[in-house]
Write an enzyme that holds these catalytic residues in place. Structure first.
Site, PDB file in Angstrom:
ATOM      1  N   GLU A   1       0.829  -1.200   0.000  1.00  0.00           N
ATOM      2  CA  GLU A   1       0.000   0.000   0.000  1.00  0.00           C
ATOM      3  C   GLU A   1       0.871   1.261   0.000  1.00  0.00           C
ATOM      4  OE1 GLU A   1      -3.796   1.821   2.523  1.00  0.00           O
ATOM      5  OE2 GLU A   1      -2.413   0.438   3.517  1.00  0.00           O
TER       6      GLU A   1
ATOM      7  N   CYS B   1      -5.424  -3.264   2.387  1.00  0.00           N
ATOM      8  CA  CYS B   1      -5.190  -3.116   3.830  1.00  0.00           C
ATOM      9  C   CYS B   1      -6.441  -3.282   4.702  1.00  0.00           C
ATOM     10  CB  CYS B   1      -4.489  -1.779   4.087  1.00  0.00           C
ATOM     11  SG  CYS B   1      -3.669  -1.682   5.708  1.00  0.00           S
TER      12      CYS B   1
ATOM     13  N   LYS C   1      -9.845   1.788  -2.769  1.00  0.00           N
ATOM     14  CA  LYS C   1     -10.085   1.240  -1.434  1.00  0.00           C
ATOM     15  C   LYS C   1     -11.432   1.688  -0.880  1.00  0.00           C
ATOM     16  CE  LYS C   1      -7.793   1.143   3.128  1.00  0.00           C
ATOM     17  NZ  LYS C   1      -6.662   1.698   3.892  1.00  0.00           N
TER      18      LYS C   1
END
Length: 277
Positions: free
Chosen positions: A44, A155, A115
């Protein structure tokens, strides 16, 4: 369609200086390709980490230098490159996106995932507010490359099993999890969450992580890993900048799904979200 592919995860420590991060990532992608990897995963925000103000300075469109560099690396080494994530600026939008791109061996972007779940938490005595600078994505993404179906995530997404079930039902055989996990949460949750997502969805998971003190000045957990559909960890990184790799076998995935058919045994009609959610 190849039944066997090799996946590599790049683990690095990204600071706030983009050019330095690009140079380190380029070397590690080359090292990953040298393992014989067909798919390489970056962590990330591999090209730059910092506070909200720093991220605005690092942000770039998908036509910018970081995606261009990744396309060149993928083409040069003949690999599929999951570009971890970068901070993306989009025309007409006030807030940024935390964006993962999938690039094929010809150097073409074939999928873009933004995300969905933003890290707004208080852990280990620190406050994190991703939503100060970023907005959530809205769409799960599964794409084809190397003859495999690859689901994209980033994540904090890993704490939301609903997303991974959708990716599995949309055909994902491998899910990538580029991450910047905190040391405080990682030591207790990292392995459990990744192995759980692999087990419950009967797919491979490749998680490339930041390690050490990154551009926000706080320690990240590292321990990049690759897990199989039984939850067995096939490879795990030590606490340093490095590359790990493992072979993925579609026959093993199919065998697990056939003998323990939990995905087929679902009862969708019985699953009703409580109201209000």
């Amino acid at each position: 369609m190849p039944d066997l592919i090799r996946v590599a995860c790049v683990q690095l420590t990204s600071g706030s200086h983009k050019e330095e991060n690009l140079e380190r990532a380029e070397r590690l992608v080359a090292r990953a390709a040298a393992t014989g990897a067909d798919v390489v995963v970056l962590p990330e925000k591999w090209n730059g980490i910092g506070d909200a103000e720093t991220l605005r300075g690092l942000a770039e469109p998908l036509s910018g230098e970081s995606v261009s560099a990744m396309c060149e690396w993928a083409n040069r080494h003949g690999v599929t490159l999951v570009g971890g994530s970068i901070t993306e600026v989009r025309e007409g939008r006030e807030k940024l996106s935390n964006t993962s791109v999938l690039i094929d061996p010809e150097g073409e972007v074939v999928a873009v995932y933004r995300k969905i779940h933003l890290f707004d938490v208080e852990v280990g005595g620190h406050v994190y507010r991703e939503s100060e600078a970023e907005e959530p994505g809205t769409d799960p993404v599964v794409a084809e490359s190397e003859g495999w179906s690859i689901g994209l995530s980033v994540c904090y997404d890993v704490r939301f099993p609903e997303l991974y079930r959708i990716l599995a039902l949309e055909g994902a055989e491998l899910v990538t999890v580029p991450a910047h996990f905190t040391l405080h949460t990682g030591k207790d949750h990292w392995h459990v969450l990744l192995r759980a997502r692999a087990i419950e969805n009967q797919l491979y998971v490749a998680a490339a992580a930041q390690v050490g003190v990154t551009g926000i000045g706080r320690p990240s957990y590292g321990r990049s890993l690759i897990a199989d559909p039984w939850g067995i960890v096939l490879a795990e990184a030590p606490d340093e900048e490095t590359v790990i790799s493992a072979e993925l076998d579609r026959a093993r995935l199919a065998d697990i799904r056939a003998k323990l058919p939990s995905l087929k045994n679902r009862q969708p009609d019985a699953y009703r979200w409580p109201s209000p959610v």
